[in-house]
Write an enzyme that holds these catalytic residues in place. Structure first.
Site, PDB file in Angstrom:
ATOM      1  N   HIS A  87      32.632  25.458  40.965  1.00 42.76           N
ATOM      2  CA  HIS A  87      32.778  26.047  39.630  1.00 42.76           C
ATOM      3  C   HIS A  87      33.941  25.371  38.923  1.00 42.76           C
ATOM      4  O   HIS A  87      34.996  25.163  39.518  1.00 42.76           O
ATOM      5  CB  HIS A  87      33.052  27.557  39.736  1.00 42.76           C
ATOM      6  CG  HIS A  87      33.267  28.198  38.418  1.00 42.76           C
ATOM      7  ND1 HIS A  87      32.230  28.615  37.616  1.00 42.76           N
ATOM      8  CD2 HIS A  87      34.403  28.459  37.716  1.00 42.76           C
ATOM      9  CE1 HIS A  87      32.705  29.112  36.496  1.00 42.76           C
ATOM     10  NE2 HIS A  87      34.031  29.023  36.529  1.00 42.76           N
ATOM     11  N   ASP A 106      29.775  42.066  34.813  1.00 43.50           N
ATOM     12  CA  ASP A 106      30.537  40.969  34.197  1.00 43.50           C
ATOM     13  C   ASP A 106      30.021  40.668  32.795  1.00 43.50           C
ATOM     14  O   ASP A 106      30.795  40.443  31.872  1.00 43.50           O
ATOM     15  CB  ASP A 106      30.470  39.708  35.071  1.00 43.50           C
ATOM     16  CG  ASP A 106      31.200  38.562  34.383  1.00 43.50           C
ATOM     17  OD1 ASP A 106      32.415  38.682  34.181  1.00 43.50           O
ATOM     18  OD2 ASP A 106      30.544  37.573  34.008  1.00 43.50           O
ATOM     19  N   ARG A 117      35.482  42.124  26.438  1.00 46.51           N
ATOM     20  CA  ARG A 117      36.760  41.387  26.454  1.00 46.51           C
ATOM     21  C   ARG A 117      36.825  40.428  25.271  1.00 46.51           C
ATOM     22  O   ARG A 117      37.872  40.266  24.640  1.00 46.51           O
ATOM     23  CB  ARG A 117      36.887  40.599  27.764  1.00 46.51           C
ATOM     24  CG  ARG A 117      37.217  41.460  28.967  1.00 46.51           C
ATOM     25  CD  ARG A 117      37.021  40.680  30.253  1.00 46.51           C
ATOM     26  NE  ARG A 117      37.833  39.489  30.323  1.00 46.51           N
ATOM     27  CZ  ARG A 117      37.508  38.386  30.997  1.00 46.51           C
ATOM     28  NH1 ARG A 117      36.379  38.326  31.677  1.00 46.51           N
ATOM     29  NH2 ARG A 117      38.294  37.348  31.010  1.00 46.51           N
ATOM     30  N   SER A 162      35.909  37.847  37.105  1.00 46.02           N
ATOM     31  CA  SER A 162      34.671  37.484  36.412  1.00 46.02           C
ATOM     32  C   SER A 162      33.998  36.291  37.108  1.00 46.02           C
ATOM     33  O   SER A 162      32.803  36.318  37.424  1.00 46.02           O
ATOM     34  CB  SER A 162      35.017  37.161  34.952  1.00 46.02           C
ATOM     35  OG  SER A 162      33.981  36.484  34.319  1.00 46.02           O
ATOM     36  N   LYS A 177      30.552  36.516  40.061  1.00 51.05           N
ATOM     37  CA  LYS A 177      29.274  35.808  39.855  1.00 51.05           C
ATOM     38  C   LYS A 177      29.021  34.823  40.986  1.00 51.05           C
ATOM     39  O   LYS A 177      27.909  34.695  41.480  1.00 51.05           O
ATOM     40  CB  LYS A 177      29.303  35.055  38.516  1.00 51.05           C
ATOM     41  CG  LYS A 177      29.164  35.970  37.319  1.00 51.05           C
ATOM     42  CD  LYS A 177      29.273  35.219  36.022  1.00 51.05           C
ATOM     43  CE  LYS A 177      30.681  34.779  35.737  1.00 51.05           C
ATOM     44  NZ  LYS A 177      31.038  34.572  34.354  1.00 51.05           N
TER      45      LYS A 177
END
Ligand code: URA
Length: 460
Positions: free
Chosen positions: A99, A178, A185, A200, A204
């Site tokens: 990621h 999320d 947010r 968050s 995921k």
């Protein structure tokens, strides 16, 4: 400090409102909430029992008061279990994903997934769309005609088992808390808070059923974390969280001041990714791809150390196996393989305009502001100003000059690609404004700054 009434949540009928007020008050006054408190809030919010206005107040209270590690772990766990948590343990191999915290020209996931999978490590990848000034892997992949990133879970598992790689978007079943929390947010100025960002991202990723995770945590002008110290804290927080959930997690800390590579946009970035897989990619994109691949290959048990990992990845590129794996991935997900074999044949991909060096510019490009390039690219149509906007698959820039390169007045600096010419003039002007010129350029700093695993930091 406000009065604390030690009422625990029951979450039935009228009591919901009252007990949530107590939790908000506790957080507002700097107290730590219990795992049960946090789970009640998150599950109540996901189910629609806790209204947006109360969750918004809680988010701001946590933002201002901070969260303990235990609270952050509880938040991540509740978000993770708000939906389906995939179990891929019956499939062979150590499944590893990567990621990135987001950047400009960051197409690394595309060549990376193919390389790592070609080396025998299964890569189940669930990616996102463009966010703000940063591009998204899904938007890029969908610029390949026919390519679909929507897939049900049985098909996702089947493709991973058969091909060793799958790249899809988040389904509604994965970490739904999320999705709801992020939207809230976004409109309550509570995005830029490390515990929320870490929870968050990790909720995921952990829901994908992976065994190990490599993070590319970016800092600089084009990153969400402008300051290196904040990116370090985010990396430390995410590595700690990953390990807490039994997922071995490694992070590379990388610079994002200048766009990665020459291509910024959707199809242009896919075409550049294909060049990386052909062994002909820009040096920065290739070196970061190899470094991340090496980490994934070590975690996946295919390489003993990073040096061996780089060698394996280079071999997969040189042998053509990585490119073949990408073609197979495109084919499996409905994409047109002929444009992968011959990127110039992609209809409409030729540039519509050139941006030229102004007459009064200095002799060298001294900087290219990644944030400004990202925003110019969104303005061109490669990203979204609003969530519901569609993106132009062909929109993007090819940067012909990078920092440190000499330029002459009138010389081509960049190419502008788009499906239609409507936004080209404005985006070209915005792109030019992202360049700085001078008479000398300083030494380019190292792209990969440091590496972090559960044992601590080490220079990369
Ligand atoms: N990316 C995410 O997935 N979540 C955040 O909170 C920020 C960036």
């Amino acid at each position: 400090m406000g009065v604390y009434l030690p009422v625990r949540p029951h979450f039935i009928c009228q009591e919901i409102v009252m007990n949530v007020v107590q939790l908000i008050r506790l957080k507002r006054d700097g107290h730590a909430l219990t795992d049960t408190d946090i789970d009640a809030l998150v599950s109540g919010f996901t189910a629609g029992d806790v209204p947006d206005y109360q969750m918004a107040a809680f988010l701001m209270a946590a933002f201002k008061s901070g969260m303990t590690t235990q609270e952050m772990v509880a938040l991540t766990r509740s978000m993770l279990h708000s939906g389906v948590v995939l179990d891929l343990s019956d499939l062979p191999g150590i499944k590893v994903d990567k990621h990135s915290t987001g950047g400009v020209g960051d197409k690394i996931s595309i060549p990376l997934a193919a390389i790592v999978s070609a080396c025998g490590v299964p890569v189940p990848m669930i990616s996102g769309r463009g966010l703000g000034h940063t591009g998204g892997t899904l938007d890029k992949l969908e610029s390949i005609p026919g390519f679909t990133t929507a897939m049900d879970i049985p098909s996702y598992r089947r493709q991973l088992a058969e091909l060793g790689v799958v790249m899809i978007g988040q389904t509604d079943d994965i970490a739904p808390a999320d999705k709801k929390l992020y939207a809230l947010r976004d409109v309550t100025a509570t995005v830029e808070f490390i515990p929320f960002i870490a929870a968050s991202i990790l909720s995921k990723k952990l829901a994908e059923g992976i065994d190990a995770l490599v993070l590319d945590v970016k800092f600089g002008a084009g990153a969400f974390m402008r300051e290196e110290k904040d990116a370090r804290t985010l990396a430390e927080t995410m590595v700690r969280l990953g390990e807490e959930f039994g997922t071995t997690t490694v992070a590379l800390l990388t610079r994002m001041d200048t766009p990665l590579g020459a291509a910024v946009g959707n199809w242009v970035e896919v075409a550049e990714s294909i060049n990386v897989l052909r062994g002909d990619g820009p040096p920065d994109v290739t070196s970061l791809t190899l470094a991340l691949a090496a980490e994934m290959l070590v975690l996946g048990g295919a390489a003993a150390d990073a040096r061996e990992g780089v060698a394996l990845a280079e071999k997969a590129i040189a042998s053509g196996q990585a490119l073949t794996r990408f073609e197979d991935l495109v084919d499996a997900q409905g994409g047109d393989v002929s444009v992968v074999r011959d990127p110039d044949s992609r209809r409409g991909s030729t540039a519509l305009a050139e941006v030229r060096v102004p007459d009064d510019a200095g002799r060298v490009v001294t900087a290219i502001d990644a944030m400004a390039v990202g925003l110019a690219c969104v303005g061109l149509g490669a990203g979204r100003a609003r969530k519901e906007d569609s993106v132009d698959p062909l929109a993007g820039f090819t940067l012909l000059k990078k920092p440190g390169e000499a330029v002459r007045p009138g010389e081509a600096l960049a190419l502008v690609h788009a499906s239609s010419s409507g936004r080209v003039a404005a985006a070209s002007a915005d792109l030019l404004a992202a360049f700085s010129f001078g008479d000398t350029a300083g030494e380019a700093p190292e792209l990969i700054v440091d590496r972090l695993d559960a044992t601590g930091w080490e220079p990369s």
